[in-house]
Structure formats: C-alpha cells, structure tokens
Design an enzyme around this catalytic site. Sequence first.
Site, PDB file in Angstrom:
ATOM      1  N   TYR A 103       0.854  -1.187   0.000  1.00  0.00           N
ATOM      2  CA  TYR A 103       0.000   0.000   0.000  1.00  0.00           C
ATOM      3  C   TYR A 103       0.888   1.234   0.000  1.00  0.00           C
ATOM      4  CZ  TYR A 103      -3.235   3.605   1.493  1.00  0.00           C
ATOM      5  OH  TYR A 103      -3.983   4.756   1.546  1.00  0.00           O
ATOM      6  N   GLU A 191      -3.229   7.545  -4.289  1.00  0.00           N
ATOM      7  CA  GLU A 191      -3.098   6.255  -3.611  1.00  0.00           C
ATOM      8  C   GLU A 191      -2.889   5.141  -4.628  1.00  0.00           C
ATOM      9  OE1 GLU A 191      -6.005   4.699  -0.328  1.00  0.00           O
ATOM     10  OE2 GLU A 191      -6.479   3.643  -2.184  1.00  0.00           O
TER      11      GLU A 191
END
Length: 385
Positions: A103, A191
Amino acid sequence: MKLLEYQAMAVMDKYAVPIQKGIVIDAKEGAAEKIKNAGLHFPVVIKAQVQIGGRGKAGGVKFADTVEEAAKLCGEMLGMDIRGHKANELLVLEKKDIKTEWYLSIMLDRCSKAPLLIFSPVGGMDIEETARTSPEKIAKVPLDPLRGVQDYVINYALDKTGADKQYKHQLKEMVEKLYRMFFDYYTMLVEINPLAVDENGRLTALDGKVEVDDNALPLLPDITAFRDKLQEDPQVIEAKKVNFLFIPIDESGAIGVMSNGSGMLMSCIDLISKKGMKIHAALDLGGGATSERIAEAVRIMLGRSQIDTVFICIFGGITRCDEVAKGACLAMSKKEASGKNLILRMEGTNKDEAAKIVAESGLPITIAEGIPNSVDTIYRIRKGA
Ligand code: GDP
Ligand code: MN
C-alpha cells in the site's frame, strides 16, 4: 473531485508509474471485437469503474481467460451497481502475476500540515484490517515540503514496517513520482493499492485513486475533461447552478439541515448527531436569501426522497426572517412536500412577522426557539412520525 481508476492511471502514466496495459469498455456491443483488437495478453482482469474503492469485495473485479469469457463478463458487469455507484465503464487489463500487495499513498494531512506518506507492505483489499490488527505494519511519515522525499523517509518506512530493503530504490522512485503528481495536480490524495511486487520483483500500480481539489480545476484542463464521465450527485449539481452548497452526508439519514453560514450549519449538524440522529444532507444558504431562494433550497433538499424532515436554522441579519418564512411556506405547500416536516428556527430581523406567516399558513411547519430546543423538537416530531 475523485477520478475513476482509468483516469487516475492516465495521470500516473504521465509520471512513468508502471501500470498494466488495458482498454476501457463502455458498451456491450462490440466488446469482444474491441478486446481482441487491443491485443491484450490473457488472462485479463476486468474492473468496474466507479468512484469508490472496495470493488474487489463487491464483485466489481473479475478475471477472464479468453476473449469470449471477457466479453461475457463485460456484458454482466456493465451497469452493475456497487454500493450506489453505477459502472458505466469497465477497465480490462492484462492480469499481473504478483508476489505481494503493498500500500502506498500521499494525502494532505491537516494535523501535520504537510503531505503525509503512508506505506505498508501488507496492502491490498484488507488494508483497513491491517490498520486495525497490525498498526506496526503501517508507516506514516509527513513529507517536509522544503526537503521533499529524502532517503531517511524511505528508510524509516521500510524499517518500521519490516519491508524488504532490496526495494528501497524502486520505492523511493515511486514515492518521488507520486509526490510530484501530488503537487502538480493539487491533489488531496494519491493512492496506489495494491502497489504490487510482480514476479520479476518490479513494483507496479494495480489500482489508483486520485482526488483533486475542486478549487484547482480551472488550472487543470486535462482533469476537467474527465468530468463528463463522472456521476456527479444530481442535488449537488442542481444546488451549484443556483449558488447553494449542497453537502451529502449520510445515505441512511432522513434529516436535511440548512442554515445561512457554514459555522452555524456545522453546529446544527453536531447537535443533531449528538442526539443520535442521522443527517442525510446539509445545505448552506449563504447570506441574503429571498423567499424564492429559500423555497428553491427546500425543493432541492426534498429531491432526496429519503429526507422526511427539513430543519432550517437562520440568523436573520441580511437574511430577513419573514422572507425565510414565506419561502418555507411556499415550498411546503407544494405536493412534493406532502408528508414531510419542516422545523424552523429563526432569530433576528422580522422574527415576529415570520412566526405570524407560519401560524396562518396551516402547513406542517414547527417554529422552535434556539438550536438545542430545535434539536429536541426534531427528535420529538420524528419519533411521533
Ligand atoms: P478495489 O477492491 O476497488 O481496491 O480494486 P483493486 O483494483 O485494488 O482490485 C482488488 C484486488 O484484486 C487486488 O487487491 C488484487 O488482489 C486483485 N487484483 C486486481 N488486479 C490484479 C492483477 O492484475 N493481478 C492479480 N494477481 N490480482 C489482481
Ligand atoms: Mn484497490
């Protein structure tokens, strides 16, 4: 403005972030042909394009081994609903073989007053679970705008989370790209989840989220061009046209709150929430609203069928209470308002006159004094209903 995945990926591509090869499909007709002509390597992954995450868990990410299977899935997935968002487009991508899912994001963090880097080697669909159960696997580092992305930032992220250090240079390069994108595109969030480590040990972005500050749109023609493809909230659009700010809050709420000024609006929202009631949406009327504009605002609010109670809270300075009362009566006399309640709290210019207008109307409008008392009134009326 939240971009769709393929739009976010187009921006990432400009910064040479490694992404998968793929195409967008927006119609069942000709889907097979289009997929075939794109010359994609199979298997492929097919993803619903909606402005929210969690698609994997909601059936919005599927895999196919052949053109026929992919076309069939496209037929099934086009138009599918993912938590209230309709997938009008699909992204068909070459499936990557991957070792792990990481992530990576940069968000505008108002607490550290800096872009905040968030990294975890345990990413993918269960990142929220990671945050809950293994917070030590997530590193959060504010990025000093004067220093940018320094080695110590990356070292810390890898050290803290116990991630493999052999990826240090790749990760740094990736963070630098995102960081440039973060500034160039006036984003609130960029992101990549998952940031996959593929079978050759290369980092690849398998999913992208980009959220741009709406105030910067006039400076970003390429992003503005993406706008037509987004499903904007009908009430937000309608309100914007007449210069009101409509703020959707909670789909499951049944109360609409309006006020003249964002501060009072937030106070109302806080007090109503504190009483355990859910607010569906809020609307800022701004200053000097006429009766026509008040009526228009109530009409927009009632465009949300879930709303059964509208609360109007006015501090009457430039906005006159009698105008507000007239507008409220006008809106509540319409057939769209039947069965709905309106609670009106006013203070200031022509307050008494306003109360008289409401009393004489015989409409389901309740006048309340002060905000706490208004909140109790909303509670009582809704409980009775
Ligand atoms: P989200 O659920 O909306 O975040 O959708 P994603 O695009 O992140 O996809 C969800 C999950 O599908 C990912 O976390 C991966 O596990 C899996 N996935 C998506 N694309 C690929 C791919 O190309 N290869 C592999 N192996 N898995 C994929
Ligand atoms: Mn994802």
